[in-house]
Motif scaffolding. Structure first.
Motif, PDB file in Angstrom:
ATOM      1  N   ASP A   1      -5.399  -8.520   4.483  1.00 31.95           N
ATOM      2  CA  ASP A   1      -5.763  -7.718   3.316  1.00 31.95           C
ATOM      3  C   ASP A   1      -4.567  -6.901   2.832  1.00 31.95           C
ATOM      4  O   ASP A   1      -3.486  -6.937   3.419  1.00 31.95           O
ATOM      5  CB  ASP A   1      -6.989  -6.853   3.596  1.00 31.95           C
ATOM      6  N   ALA A   2      -4.762  -6.169   1.743  1.00 29.44           N
ATOM      7  CA  ALA A   2      -3.652  -5.454   1.104  1.00 29.44           C
ATOM      8  C   ALA A   2      -3.067  -4.363   1.989  1.00 29.44           C
ATOM      9  O   ALA A   2      -1.939  -3.930   1.776  1.00 29.44           O
ATOM     10  CB  ALA A   2      -4.104  -4.870  -0.233  1.00 29.44           C
ATOM     11  N   SER A   3      -3.834  -3.919   2.991  1.00 30.03           N
ATOM     12  CA  SER A   3      -3.299  -2.888   3.882  1.00 30.03           C
ATOM     13  C   SER A   3      -2.600  -3.503   5.089  1.00 30.03           C
ATOM     14  O   SER A   3      -2.125  -2.793   5.962  1.00 30.03           O
ATOM     15  CB  SER A   3      -4.426  -1.964   4.355  1.00 30.03           C
TER      16      SER A   3
ATOM     17  N   HIS B   1      -0.626  -7.782  -3.473  1.00 27.82           N
ATOM     18  CA  HIS B   1      -0.484  -6.351  -3.717  1.00 27.82           C
ATOM     19  C   HIS B   1       0.920  -6.100  -4.219  1.00 27.82           C
ATOM     20  O   HIS B   1       1.725  -7.027  -4.308  1.00 27.82           O
ATOM     21  CB  HIS B   1      -0.746  -5.565  -2.428  1.00 27.82           C
TER      22      HIS B   1
ATOM     23  N   ARG C   1      -4.016  -5.650   7.324  1.00 28.48           N
ATOM     24  CA  ARG C   1      -4.890  -6.001   8.436  1.00 28.48           C
ATOM     25  C   ARG C   1      -5.311  -7.460   8.352  1.00 28.48           C
ATOM     26  O   ARG C   1      -5.674  -7.959   7.294  1.00 28.48           O
ATOM     27  CB  ARG C   1      -6.114  -5.105   8.441  1.00 28.48           C
TER      28      ARG C   1
END
Lengths: 103, 352
Positions: free
Chosen positions: A8-10, A102, A12
């Motif tokens: 994901d964008a973070s 992102h 993870r």
């Protein structure tokens, strides 16, 4: 059942069990990872945009002409960008690694 | 501030919202139709007007645009009040009397609300540039109303389709300079327009930066000074600019509904399929935005839900009036009497 890996964008990593025959978008959008499918896979939006991992890109392939045109409406597009509604889950994509785009 | 009163406020002028107007008219209810876009038709008109649809009952094949045209004809039998180009900002009130606040400050007062919002209100697809919001509406735009406001200005246009190309050609004669930025060297725009672009480029009246993507914007508060373009390989180019026009298609925004206390979430708005009513009495949801077990996101499903919700709304708004049921073939074509917003024209007929 095929396993997909979505970062994901973070940053993870998420493991998603996907049913063969569904699109990658259909298999992943229910999990709040940042992959949507607003036009339900009709190539009328770019909300299912993903970055395919470099090593997997050759196996997944290039976008069609129509898909490339819809990628014009996506942002942070890379060489490895695909619209995940156009990729069908199958056993030879087991372990497919992708990232949610992102900045 | 204008206030408009109606029986039912229909939010969304896509195929299902338009059919809802007709369905409401069939049960004697008047409607105001609100849509964020300036033209009716929802996704059919905005995204796939020329594409054939094959699963509308009785139509072996019909284009998105033709479907909307026919639905407009059907809806206009009941002369609804269209509020196009407006968003619903607030939805207050209770069953029987709702007050909708629109984006232009006007109000719509309705006895019931039908939400046919599809996947959300359409708005421009906005590039993720830092500080962009401060410039929007001042020096960054997603549409052009009057080209003359760009006279003698340095205009940068981002996009590769017909909107970007058409405006580049139109503004070439008015602006101080026009630069077009596109992600790929190949454009999607019509060949004839691209021929004009190439001609103008040869005459140095248009500059084309393709491939190139928007990297950032520079300016002071809402006044743009430059647009930064990433040409790949780490090359960032600074283009002096007074105006940035972005044409990246449409994006959907369903966020306004989150504050309406109807349980709107990622799956849409939950409703009771027997009436299509949400958890708030008097507010109904139909079409793709409505959610219930086994829901099918098909236009034809939305049509049926429109009829269901219209009957349910009538029952709420006219509880004391007997509903004399007639098939449309027996009743005949909708009349202007119904369109004039009179109470149920069949109210005088005793229930059999």
């Amino acid at each position: 059942m095929t396993t997909l890996q979505v970062i994901d964008a973070s940053g993870r990593n998420h493991t998603v069990d996907a049913i063969d025959g569904l699109s990658v978008m259909e298999a992943t959008r229910a999990f709040d990872l940042g992959i949507a499918g607003e036009c339900e896979g009709s190539l009328a939006c770019a909300t299912c945009h993903v970055w395919i991992d470099d090593a997997w890109k050759p196996r997944v392939g290039e976008p069609s002409a129509q898909e490339a045109e819809m990628l014009d409406c996506a942002f942070n597009v890379r060489e490895t960008s695909r619209l995940s509604c156009q990729i069908r889950v199958s056993p030879d994509l087991d372990g497919l690694l992708m990232s949610v785009p992102h900045k | 501030m204008s206030i408009c009163e109606t029986d039912v406020a229909v939010i969304g002028a896509g195929p299902v919202g338009l059919f809802a107007v007709f369905a409401l008219g069939q049960v004697g209810l008047s409607a105001v139709v609100i849509d964020a876009l300036h033209e009716a038709g929802g996704q059919c008109a905005a995204l796939y007007p020329e594409k054939p649809i094959y699963d509308i009952p009785s139509r072996a094949s019909i284009t998105g645009a033709a479907l909307i045209e026919d639905l407009l004809t059907q809806a206009n039998s009941y002369a609804p009040d269209y509020r196009l180009g407006h968003r619903v900002r607030s939805l207050l009130g209770d069953n029987g009397r709702f007050d909708l606040g629109l984006s232009d400050g006007s109000q719509v007062r309705a006895g019931a609300v039908l939400i046919a919002a599809g996947a959300g209100a359409f708005g421009p697809n906005r590039p993720p540039l830092d500080g962009l919001a401060a410039y929007e509406g001042h020096s960054v735009f997603y549409s052009v109303r009057t080209a003359s406001r760009f006279r003698n200005q340095h205009v940068v246009i981002a996009g590769g389709g017909d909107s970007a190309a058409d405006w580049a050609v139109q503004l070439a004669g008015i602006a101080a300079s026009v630069t077009v930025i596109h992600r790929r060297s190949a454009f999607r725009a019509a060949p004839a327009t691209m021929a004009s672009i190439h001609l103008l480029a040869e005459e140095n009246r248009i500059a084309v930066v393709a491939p190139g993507v928007l990297h950032g914007i520079e300016g002071d508060r809402s006044v743009l000074h430059a647009v930064l373009v990433d040409q790949g390989r780490g090359e960032i180019r600074r283009l002096p600019a007074d105006v940035l026009l972005c044409f990246f298609g449409l994006a959907k925004d369903a966020s306004a509904m989150a504050s309406w206390q109807i349980g709107a979430g990622r799956d849409g708005i939950p409703v009771d399929p027997r009436s299509c009513e949400t958890c708030r009495p008097g507010i109904y949801a139909i079409g793709d935005i409505a959610h219930y077990p086994s829901k099918l996101k098909l236009i034809l499903t939305g049509f049926a839900e429109a009829a269901t919700a219209a009957h349910a709304a009538r029952h709420r708004l006219r509880p004391d009036q007997a509903f004399h049921f007639e098939y449309s073939t027996a009743r005949g074509q909708p009349t202007k009497a119904a369109a004039a917003g009179h109470a149920d024209p069949f109210a005088n007929i005793a229930a059999t």
